[in-house]
Enzyme design. Structure first.
Site, PDB file in Angstrom:
ATOM      1  N   CYS A   1       0.853  -1.190   0.000  1.00 37.60           N
ATOM      2  CA  CYS A   1       0.000   0.000   0.000  1.00 37.60           C
ATOM      3  C   CYS A   1       0.886   1.236   0.000  1.00 37.60           C
ATOM      4  O   CYS A   1       1.861   1.291   0.757  1.00 37.60           O
ATOM      5  CB  CYS A   1      -0.888  -0.018   1.240  1.00 37.60           C
ATOM      6  SG  CYS A   1      -1.988   1.395   1.369  1.00 37.60           S
TER       7      CYS A   1
ATOM      8  N   HIS B   1      -9.226  -3.918  -1.158  1.00 38.03           N
ATOM      9  CA  HIS B   1      -8.185  -3.100  -0.518  1.00 38.03           C
ATOM     10  C   HIS B   1      -8.523  -1.614  -0.639  1.00 38.03           C
ATOM     11  O   HIS B   1      -8.473  -0.874   0.357  1.00 38.03           O
ATOM     12  CB  HIS B   1      -6.832  -3.421  -1.179  1.00 38.03           C
ATOM     13  CG  HIS B   1      -5.688  -2.601  -0.690  1.00 38.03           C
ATOM     14  ND1 HIS B   1      -4.567  -3.144  -0.104  1.00 38.03           N
ATOM     15  CD2 HIS B   1      -5.465  -1.256  -0.720  1.00 38.03           C
ATOM     16  CE1 HIS B   1      -3.721  -2.166   0.220  1.00 38.03           C
ATOM     17  NE2 HIS B   1      -4.244  -1.020  -0.151  1.00 38.03           N
ATOM     18  N   GLU B   2      -8.881  -1.180  -1.857  1.00 38.14           N
ATOM     19  CA  GLU B   2      -9.151   0.253  -2.060  1.00 38.14           C
ATOM     20  C   GLU B   2     -10.393   0.702  -1.306  1.00 38.14           C
ATOM     21  O   GLU B   2     -10.405   1.786  -0.697  1.00 38.14           O
ATOM     22  CB  GLU B   2      -9.279   0.576  -3.554  1.00 38.14           C
ATOM     23  CG  GLU B   2      -8.021   0.312  -4.385  1.00 38.14           C
ATOM     24  CD  GLU B   2      -6.766   0.922  -3.791  1.00 38.14           C
ATOM     25  OE1 GLU B   2      -6.846   1.970  -3.118  1.00 38.14           O
ATOM     26  OE2 GLU B   2      -5.685   0.341  -3.985  1.00 38.14           O
TER      27      GLU B   2
ATOM     28  N   HIS C   1     -10.006   1.514   2.349  1.00 36.24           N
ATOM     29  CA  HIS C   1      -9.506   2.853   2.675  1.00 36.24           C
ATOM     30  C   HIS C   1     -10.648   3.825   2.964  1.00 36.24           C
ATOM     31  O   HIS C   1     -10.484   4.766   3.744  1.00 36.24           O
ATOM     32  CB  HIS C   1      -8.676   3.409   1.508  1.00 36.24           C
ATOM     33  CG  HIS C   1      -7.270   2.892   1.443  1.00 36.24           C
ATOM     34  ND1 HIS C   1      -6.340   3.125   2.432  1.00 36.24           N
ATOM     35  CD2 HIS C   1      -6.627   2.171   0.498  1.00 36.24           C
ATOM     36  CE1 HIS C   1      -5.189   2.567   2.096  1.00 36.24           C
ATOM     37  NE2 HIS C   1      -5.330   1.966   0.919  1.00 36.24           N
TER      38      HIS C   1
HETATM   39 NI    NI Z   1      -3.703   1.055  -0.062  1.00 30.68          NI
END
Ligand code: NI
Length: 189
Positions: A107, A149-150, A153
């Protein structure tokens, strides 16, 4: 366009829930997305979420080349093709099945580190484009991993928080030792 400063783990912007976007067609949002794409390509990274550039809005961008997907999904039954450069406003994820698979992630907000993270292997995701049109896709494997994953966030979650075995959180520069032991491929970013 501009390359934006990337927030790193510990900055509070990465720990809060981002706000929904009211109008995906807002010209200011388009400028932000243009800058996010330039920042992602410059880093380089596979994806980027707005909180990573200090903007608490529910927007992500990503691009996955067929070659990258094929490397990450070694042995996958399905042929892979490029996932085009995608902008998702107010994205949502629905797991299709309970099964999770382990894979290595990195990341831009956690520079230097790589960890093995469980993610759903098959999902459906949806969101809006900058034209306000709905995108609905199914994704598997690395594609599904990147989207999870995105979108994490946007909820203030970084990949180490998803890990179940922190002995698998390592400096990327040391990953070759594990790779040599296990015959694993090294992630590239
Ligand atoms: Ni990331």
């Amino acid at each position: 366009m501009a390359i934006l400063k990337i927030a790193r783990m510990g900055h509070p912007i990465l720990a809060r829930r981002a706000d929904a976007v009211e109008d995906p067609r807002d010209p200011g949002l388009r400028r932000l997305v243009d800058d996010m794409i330039e920042t992602m390509h410059d880093a380089p990274g596979t994806g980027l979420a707005a909180p990573q550039v200090h903007v608490p809005k529910r927007v992500v961008v990503f691009f996955i080349s067929a070659a990258r997907a094929a490397r990450e999904d070694d042995g996958a039954a399905e042929p892979t093709s490029d996932v085009p450069l995608t902008v998702l406003v107010n994205p949502e994820i629905e797991p299709l099945g309970e099964e999770k698979t382990l894979g290595w992630e990195a990341c831009l907000s956690v520079p230097g580190l790589t960890g093995e993270v469980p993610r759903y292997g098959h999902i459906r995701y949806r969101g809006r484009t900058l034209e306000g049109e709905e995108v609905v896709r199914e994704a598997r494997g690395f594609h599904a991993r990147v989207v999870q994953h995105e979108c994490d966030h946007l909820d203030g979650v970084l990949f180490p928080q998803r890990m179940t075995d922190l002995s698998r959180l390592v400096f990327t520069s040391e990953l070759r030792h594990l790779a040599a032991e296990e015959g694993a491929a090294e992630p590239e970013d």
